[in-house]
Design an enzyme around this catalytic site. Structure first.
Site, PDB file in Angstrom:
ATOM      1  N   HIS A   1      57.005  17.884   3.312  1.00  0.00           N
ATOM      2  CA  HIS A   1      58.425  18.021   3.665  1.00  0.00           C
ATOM      3  C   HIS A   1      58.771  17.115   4.859  1.00  0.00           C
ATOM      4  CE1 HIS A   1      62.176  20.547   4.351  1.00  0.00           C
ATOM      5  NE2 HIS A   1      62.066  19.854   5.461  1.00  0.00           N
ATOM      6  N   GLU A   2      57.936  17.167   5.903  1.00  0.00           N
ATOM      7  CA  GLU A   2      58.229  16.381   7.112  1.00  0.00           C
ATOM      8  C   GLU A   2      58.017  14.887   6.857  1.00  0.00           C
ATOM      9  OE1 GLU A   2      59.807  18.032   9.067  1.00  0.00           O
ATOM     10  OE2 GLU A   2      59.073  20.062   8.712  1.00  0.00           O
TER      11      GLU A   2
HETATM   12 NI    NI Z   1      63.347  19.344   7.022  1.00  0.00          NI
END
Ligand code: NI
Length: 177
Positions: free
Chosen positions: A143-144
């Site tokens: 996600h990051e």
């Molecule tokens: Ni995010």
């Protein structure tokens, strides 16, 4: 003084840019940014954060999994800064689970992610580190990492049926406990 910073919200063009590599030795301002990112992640009950979310388009992300109101089942770890992260290898299989994003408040999406990822990154001294991340922490990383290449979790949804509001999500968690 170090303080929490406002988080850029979906629609801000910085969130759609590819971030630039970080150079070593690390500048003081980058060290301070890392401290601010860790503080902000904690204050906002996040489990990770990427530098572009604070308006700095640099290849830097924080992994800070811990159980909190937004992610009650998150494993506990020491917050960790990953600089210039890269994905070296991934599992073949993917797993779907609910994700939120501090840049997309009020929404949760069911996002397919690789079960594990082998990553390479630099620490604060510029030392190269390779590590295999599994399950929830692998999910946070993916996600990051997306934030560093201008992507948002919404881009991975297979259908708008895989969306729900944070309020609905919280009700489901409570009902499940
Ligand atoms: Ni995010």
């Amino acid at each position: 003084m170090l303080e929490t910073k406002p988080i850029l919200q979906l629609g801000n063009p910085i969130l759609r840019k590819s971030a630039a590599p970080i150079e070593f030795p690390l500048l003081t301002e980058k060290r301070e940014l890392i401290e601010e990112m860790i503080l902000t992640t904690d204050a906002m009950k996040g489990v990770g954060l990427a530098a572009p979310q604070l308006g700095v388009s640099s290849q830097l992300l924080i992994l800070a999994s811990r159980p909190n109101k937004r992610y009650p089942h998150a494993p506990l770890m020491e917050p960790k800064a990953l600089l210039n992260p890269k994905i070296m290898l991934t599992s073949q299989d993917t797993v779907k689970d609910w994700e939120g994003c501090l840049s997309v408040p009020g929404l949760r999406g069911l996002v397919p992610r690789k079960r594990w990822v082998e990553v390479s990154y630099q620490d604060l001294e510029g030392q190269e580190i390779q590590e295999r991340l599994h399950d929830f922490v692998a999910r946070i990383f993916q996600h990051e990492y997306d934030h560093l290449i201008g992507k948002i979790f919404l881009d991975h949804l297979e259908s708008t049926l895989d969306l729900m509001t944070e309020q609905e999500f919280q009700q489901r968690i409570q009902n499940a406990n």
